[in-house]
Design a protein around this motif. Sequence first.
Motif, PDB file in Angstrom:
ATOM      1  N   THR A 140      75.672   6.738  34.542  1.00  0.00           N
ATOM      2  CA  THR A 140      74.627   6.252  33.646  1.00  0.00           C
ATOM      3  C   THR A 140      73.585   7.327  33.374  1.00  0.00           C
ATOM      4  N   LEU A 141      73.195   8.068  34.384  1.00  0.00           N
ATOM      5  CA  LEU A 141      72.184   9.107  34.206  1.00  0.00           C
ATOM      6  C   LEU A 141      72.662  10.170  33.208  1.00  0.00           C
ATOM      7  N   PHE A 142      73.951  10.486  33.234  1.00  0.00           N
ATOM      8  CA  PHE A 142      74.503  11.441  32.267  1.00  0.00           C
ATOM      9  C   PHE A 142      74.332  10.902  30.853  1.00  0.00           C
ATOM     10  N   LYS A 154      72.149   8.819  29.811  1.00  0.00           N
ATOM     11  CA  LYS A 154      70.734   8.774  29.435  1.00  0.00           C
ATOM     12  C   LYS A 154      70.249  10.139  28.948  1.00  0.00           C
ATOM     13  N   LYS A 155      70.924  11.195  29.375  1.00  0.00           N
ATOM     14  CA  LYS A 155      70.507  12.546  29.005  1.00  0.00           C
ATOM     15  C   LYS A 155      71.368  13.167  27.902  1.00  0.00           C
ATOM     16  N   HIS A 156      72.507  12.557  27.605  1.00  0.00           N
ATOM     17  CA  HIS A 156      73.417  13.102  26.599  1.00  0.00           C
ATOM     18  C   HIS A 156      73.886  11.986  25.658  1.00  0.00           C
ATOM     19  N   THR A 157      73.893  12.279  24.371  1.00  0.00           N
ATOM     20  CA  THR A 157      74.508  11.358  23.420  1.00  0.00           C
ATOM     21  C   THR A 157      75.973  11.750  23.349  1.00  0.00           C
ATOM     22  N   GLY A 160      65.921   1.069  28.587  1.00  0.00           N
ATOM     23  CA  GLY A 160      65.221   2.275  29.017  1.00  0.00           C
ATOM     24  C   GLY A 160      64.113   1.999  30.004  1.00  0.00           C
ATOM     25  N   GLN A 196      64.270   6.367  30.095  1.00  0.00           N
ATOM     26  CA  GLN A 196      65.318   7.020  29.315  1.00  0.00           C
ATOM     27  C   GLN A 196      66.316   5.978  28.849  1.00  0.00           C
ATOM     28  N   LYS A 197      66.616   5.998  27.573  1.00  0.00           N
ATOM     29  CA  LYS A 197      67.571   5.054  27.003  1.00  0.00           C
ATOM     30  C   LYS A 197      68.943   5.709  26.866  1.00  0.00           C
ATOM     31  N   SER A 198      69.971   4.882  26.841  1.00  0.00           N
ATOM     32  CA  SER A 198      71.316   5.357  26.523  1.00  0.00           C
ATOM     33  C   SER A 198      71.883   4.441  25.442  1.00  0.00           C
TER      34      SER A 198
END
Length: 117
Positions: free
Chosen positions: A69-71, A73-76, A93, A97-99
């Motif tokens: 999930t953290l990945f 949140k940092k990458h589209t 978020g 941080q949103k995903s």
Amino acid sequence: MRYRDKLLHYRDIFDMQGSETLFLYAMREITAFHLLHNPEYARLAQRQSFRLGSLRTFNDLHHIPPLPTLFLKKHTLFTVPQNRMIIKATTSGTSGQKSTVGLDLNTGLYALEMVLR
């Protein structure tokens, strides 16, 4: 995606033992699709020394590189172009941080058929 279709239309959705090989082939097929059409996922898989050929049995499926999930949140990270997505959902978020995840029409229809079955 031939095996995904076969798995979706398998006659007994609760026959896990009978559909195990079909599930393996479908997962291998879907993973190959993402590796081919998503360069960032392919790089991530390469960094983890993942090889599609390592998926020989059902018990090998844990080798498919996960996307934490953290990945996300940092990458589209989309495999299909965003203009082909009929649904896009964004997390709340709560940690700041949103995903975002999305479905194209074909995947949305598969999801609907699974729900109806």
